[in-house]
Scaffold this active site. Structure first.
Site, mmCIF file in Angstrom:
data_model
loop_
_atom_site.group_PDB
_atom_site.id
_atom_site.type_symbol
_atom_site.label_atom_id
_atom_site.label_comp_id
_atom_site.label_asym_id
_atom_site.label_seq_id
_atom_site.Cartn_x
_atom_site.Cartn_y
_atom_site.Cartn_z
ATOM 1 N N GLN A 258 -1.710 21.305 33.814
ATOM 2 C CA GLN A 258 -0.513 20.470 33.776
ATOM 3 C C GLN A 258 -1.074 18.940 33.791
ATOM 4 O O GLN A 258 -0.071 18.188 33.575
ATOM 5 C CB GLN A 258 0.590 20.761 35.001
ATOM 6 N N CYS B 27 6.742 32.549 32.500
ATOM 7 C CA CYS B 27 6.454 33.723 32.501
ATOM 8 C C CYS B 27 7.467 34.533 33.459
ATOM 9 O O CYS B 27 7.904 35.890 33.675
ATOM 10 C CB CYS B 27 5.275 33.907 33.436
HETATM 11 C C1 LIG Z 1 -0.016 27.161 31.061
HETATM 12 C C2 LIG Z 1 -0.732 27.112 32.556
HETATM 13 C C3 LIG Z 1 -1.822 28.028 32.699
HETATM 14 C C4 LIG Z 1 -2.192 29.065 31.624
HETATM 15 O O1 LIG Z 1 -2.896 28.445 30.562
HETATM 16 P P1 LIG Z 1 -3.156 29.336 29.023
HETATM 17 O O2 LIG Z 1 -3.843 28.708 28.316
HETATM 18 O O3 LIG Z 1 -1.580 29.336 28.702
HETATM 19 O O4 LIG Z 1 -3.749 30.568 29.361
HETATM 20 C C5 LIG Z 1 -2.436 28.084 33.997
HETATM 21 N N1 LIG Z 1 -2.023 27.215 34.716
HETATM 22 C C6 LIG Z 1 -1.275 26.168 34.622
HETATM 23 C C7 LIG Z 1 -0.740 25.353 35.888
HETATM 24 C C8 LIG Z 1 -0.100 26.344 33.433
HETATM 25 O O5 LIG Z 1 0.672 25.566 33.269
#
Ligand SMILES: *Cc1c(COP(=O)(O)O)cnc(C)c1O
Length: 388
Positions: free
Chosen positions: A179, A325
């Site tokens: 993030q 999710c």
């Molecule tokens: C979106 C997200 C992930 C997963 O990343 P992907 O590329 O969608 O697999 C992992 N950690 C955080 C904090 C996220 O926001």
């Protein structure tokens, strides 16, 4: 009706120039970077350039960047890779109660296979207490994993301080920076971390590609075995178009970061203030200042988050409740519960995450529309009637 997208924490649209830069690598420049003839070498040069750009974004060296299929794979590789490489030293991992599922579930996987994990609690703002980290370290601890900023509430952890505690104890430190990478200034040396995860689609790159920073000298057992790509740390033919897209997204994010941080912080604070002013019984989740510039998360009492999302959608506004999710399930967010919210407060949470194409007018529109939606829902709410 103009659609207003305010769910940039779930995913972002790829920038048009990023898509353009990727296209040749599907067709005329389709080579395999491992091939020694010119097609292959063209592809390899593109991957190398992307590696330099990603390294520059986070202050790393090129050889410390391993491309992955996204944030999830980067998190899995970091945790399983360091745990397996250090099995002879110990079997204890420390993490926080508010991690992304990619970290939580990977810890559970390891726990079923002889590791133990400590899940540090957080305070009401979602902050980990450095003293708790210090106290949780044992002679068996091999890895600490605490996310840089939380995807739901936007709280930014004191990573430099936590990583220093780990270093002094001889424990490796991983941070899920999905993030923050491309969103706020970030330097792996200033943070003092050994491993860091990022994902392209969270900062205007394509989905299905990310990277793991692995500090030189960090022992890591590979997760994927095969052709030995990425200096044997991640086998599999490189996703060349995706990596090119990640590289350009990283470069553009680096160049535009300061201005975007300032602009989004202003919009964020206007939205927070406006919601507080116009709607009763609203509380801000997360920390007021140790917060991502693009994150607004509030609990609106006596209303269901899902109902607000659906009503906002009818007005063309995309927001979320909890994380992408967990929406669709009835489980309240583990992050909000860890911050001490009651189940009904967690269920009434709304997250607006702003981004590149969010404008002042979009903020005004949300502030015009949401108070009416809340009044309407409260008028029908059994939650409110029971309080009266
Ligand atoms: C979106 C997200 C992930 C997963 O990343 P992907 O590329 O969608 O697999 C992992 N950690 C955080 C904090 C996220 O926001």
């Amino acid at each position: 009706m103009k659609r207003i997208y305010m769910d940039y924490a779930a995913t972002t649209p790829a920038r048009p120039e990023v898509v353009q830069a990727m296209l040749p690598y599907f067709t005329e420049a389709f080579g395999n970077p491992s091939s020694i003839y010119s097609y292959g070498q063209e592809a390899k040069a593109a991957v190398d350039q992307a590696r330099t750009r990603v390294a520059n974004l986070i202050g790393a060296r090129e050889e410390e960047i391993v491309f992955t299929s996204g944030g999830t794979e980067a998190d899995n590789t970091a945790l399983v890779g360091v745990a397996l490489a250090n099995e002879s030293k110990g079997n204890h991992i420390i993490t926080s109660a508010i991690e992304h599922h990619a970290v939580i579930e990977t810890c559970e996987f390891l726990e079923k296979r002889g590791f133990t994990a400590t899940h540090l609690k957080v305070d009401k703002y979602g902050l980990v207490d450095p003293d708790d980290v210090r106290k949780a370290i044992t002679s068996k601890t091999v890895l600490i994993s605490v996310m840089h900023a939380n995807n739901e509430i936007g709280t930014i952890q004191p990573i430099a301080e936590l990583a220093r505690i780990a270093r002094e104890a001889g424990v490796y430190f991983h941070t899920d920076a999905v993030q923050t990478t491309g969103h706020i200034p970030l330097d792996v040396n200033q943070l003092g971390v050994d491993l860091l995860s990022m994902s392209a689609h969270k900062f205007h790159g394509p989905k299905g590609v990310g990277a793991l920073y692995i500090k030189k000298g960090t022992p890591l057992t590979p997760f994927l075995h095969g052709g030995g790509q990425e200096k044997r740390r991640r086998s599999g033919t490189e996703n060349v178009p995706g990596i090119v897209g990640l590289g350009l997204a990283a470069e553009l994010a680096r160049l535009e970061m300061d201005g975007e941080v300032r602009r989004l912080t202003g919009l964020r604070d206007r939205l927070i203030a406006g919601l507080m002013e116009r709607i009763d019984h609203v509380r801000l989740n997360g920390h007021a200042t140790k917060r991502l510039p693009n994150n607004v998360n509030v609990s609106v009492e006596y209303v269901e988050g899902e109902s607000m999302i659906l009503n906002l959608d009818l007005e063309g506004i995309c927001a979320s409740t909890g994380s992408a999710c967990s929406s669709g399930s009835l489980e309240p967010s583990h992050v909000l519960l860890a911050c001490g919210l009651l189940h009904e407060q967690a269920h009434g949470s709304l997250r607006f995450s702003l981004g590149k194409w969010t404008e002042e007018g979009d903020i005004n529109r949300v502030l015009d529309v949401l108070p009416g939606i809340v009044s309407k829902l409260r008028a029908m709410s059994p939650l409110l009637k029971s309080k009266k």
